[in-house]
Design an enzyme around this catalytic site. Structure first.
Site, short mmCIF file in Angstrom:
data_model
loop_
_atom_site.label_atom_id
_atom_site.label_comp_id
_atom_site.label_asym_id
_atom_site.label_seq_id
_atom_site.Cartn_x
_atom_site.Cartn_y
_atom_site.Cartn_z
N ASP A 10 0.87 -1.18 0.00
CA ASP A 10 0.00 0.00 0.00
C ASP A 10 0.90 1.23 0.00
OD1 ASP A 10 -2.39 1.58 0.27
OD2 ASP A 10 -1.92 1.85 2.38
N SER A 11 0.30 2.38 -0.25
CA SER A 11 1.08 3.62 -0.19
C SER A 11 1.54 3.92 1.24
CB SER A 11 0.21 4.77 -0.68
OG SER A 11 -0.97 4.85 0.10
N CYS A 73 -4.54 -1.36 -1.89
CA CYS A 73 -4.60 0.09 -2.07
C CYS A 73 -5.61 0.36 -3.18
CB CYS A 73 -3.21 0.59 -2.47
SG CYS A 73 -3.17 2.33 -2.92
N GLU A 151 -3.51 8.77 8.65
CA GLU A 151 -2.04 8.69 8.73
C GLU A 151 -1.51 9.48 9.93
OE1 GLU A 151 0.55 7.19 6.76
OE2 GLU A 151 -0.95 6.04 5.63
N CYS A 185 -10.98 2.99 -0.16
CA CYS A 185 -9.57 3.22 0.16
C CYS A 185 -9.31 2.42 1.43
CB CYS A 185 -9.34 4.71 0.40
SG CYS A 185 -7.75 5.11 1.14
N HIS A 187 -7.44 2.86 3.80
CA HIS A 187 -7.29 3.64 5.04
C HIS A 187 -8.62 3.84 5.77
CE1 HIS A 187 -3.36 4.76 3.46
NE2 HIS A 187 -3.10 5.45 4.56
N1 DGL Z 1 -4.73 3.19 1.03
C1 DGL Z 1 -4.75 3.87 -0.20
C2 DGL Z 1 -5.95 3.59 -1.06
O1 DGL Z 1 -6.57 2.62 -0.82
C3 DGL Z 1 -4.15 5.11 -0.32
C4 DGL Z 1 -4.32 6.43 0.10
C5 DGL Z 1 -3.35 7.31 -0.65
O2 DGL Z 1 -2.18 6.95 -0.76
O3 DGL Z 1 -3.78 8.38 -1.11
O4 DGL Z 1 -6.30 4.30 -1.93
#
Ligand code: DGL
Length: 273
Positions: A10-11, A73, A151, A185, A187
């Site tokens: 993931d990012s 992600c 984050e 997402c 997150h």
């Molecule tokens: N967890 C990520 C997603 O599902 C990323 C959020 C990001 O890097 O902007 O999109």
């Protein structure tokens, strides 16, 4: 091959929502997690940059000899779609498993999708939902601030900032009468309580991390790639920013501490090798 690890990336920290589920459903598997914490967020970047980062991330996991790669992600899964055909090992992103769960869950045929700007602009979830059932009405909203909140640890449903941002992003969908919301997402499941408090318990939240972990478990089963049941699974984590900051927030995501298992890498250098 079955003894090799599962690679997840993931990012940043969001993909840990998938790791948490993988540990539950596949306790005998070894997992290698890569979080590009120095370059998060990906969701506001150009498609070209997201693709370049995604390739570097996948190449890093391949260098570890993984048997399956999960792009945990929404942004990478929506933009770097070439990963589906270009990798030498089985691969899944989050879009198909999550859209499928939403199509199965909706009762009134109104599904909301939230994600990063890159994810929403790609239309990935919408296309997949309509491919499965073109009678469904889809409502979309990008929520880039959710990534920053998570984050930086602003996740309490009682926090005024969290409540305000949730209301700002979701008020239109609430009026539209969705009964199912895709947390597109990885997150976002971390602030699911705040989202649910605002939308009400009659709206079903679909967790992209969870659905993708279940889908990946199925890929391993059908390909005969499950590890031996006598093995106690393990997890190791690689990050591109500091180990300390990852440890702290990872504990919130996983509900347990990660100490010695976290290492720092320089992804640009790895990519040059
Ligand atoms: N967890 C990520 C997603 O599902 C990323 C959020 C990001 O890097 O902007 O999109």
């Amino acid at each position: 091959m079955s003894e090799q690890s599962i690679g997840v990336f993931d990012s940043g920290l969001g993909g840990l929502t998938a790791v948490k589920e993988l540990i539950k459903v596949l306790p005998h598997e070894n997992i290698i997690y890569f979080g590009d914490t120095a370059r998060v967020p990906y969701g506001n970047r150009s498609q070209k940059t997201i693709r370049r980062y995604a390739k570097q991330d996948a190449d890093f996991l391949l260098s570890k000899g993984v048997k399956l790669i999960i792009a945990a992600c929404g942004t990478v899964s929506s933009v770097a779609t070439e990963l589906y055909t270009e990798l030498p090992v089985p691969f899944t992103g989050v879009v198909v498993p999550t859209a499928t769960a939403a199509v199965n869950a909706t009762r009134n045929g109104k599904i909301g999708i939230i994600g990063t700007s890159a994810t929403i602009n790609s239309g990935s979830y919408k296309k997949e939902i309509l491919r499965q059932n073109n009678g469904i009405t889809v409502f979309q909203q990008d929520c880039p601030l959710f990534v920053s909140l998570v984050e930086t640890g602003f996740i309490s449903p009682d926090d005024d900032i969290v409540r305000l941002v949730v209301e700002r992003y979701l008020c239109e969908m609430k009026k539209d009468g969705i009964d199912t919301l895709i947390l597109g997402c990885t997150h976002f499941p971390i602030i699911a309580k705040a989202i649910s408090d605002y939308l009400g318990s009659n709206v079903c939240l679909i967790d992209s991390g969870r659905e993708t972990a279940l889908y990946a478990a199925n890929i391993l089963k059908t390909n005969g790639l499950l590890n031996k049941e006598s093995t106690a699974g393990s997890c190791s984590y690689y990050v591109t920013d500091t180990v300390e900051s990852f440890r702290h927030t990872a504990e919130i995501f996983l509900g347990k501490s990660v100490e010695d298992e976290v290492r720092h890498i320089n992804i640009e250098q790895v990519a040059l090798q």
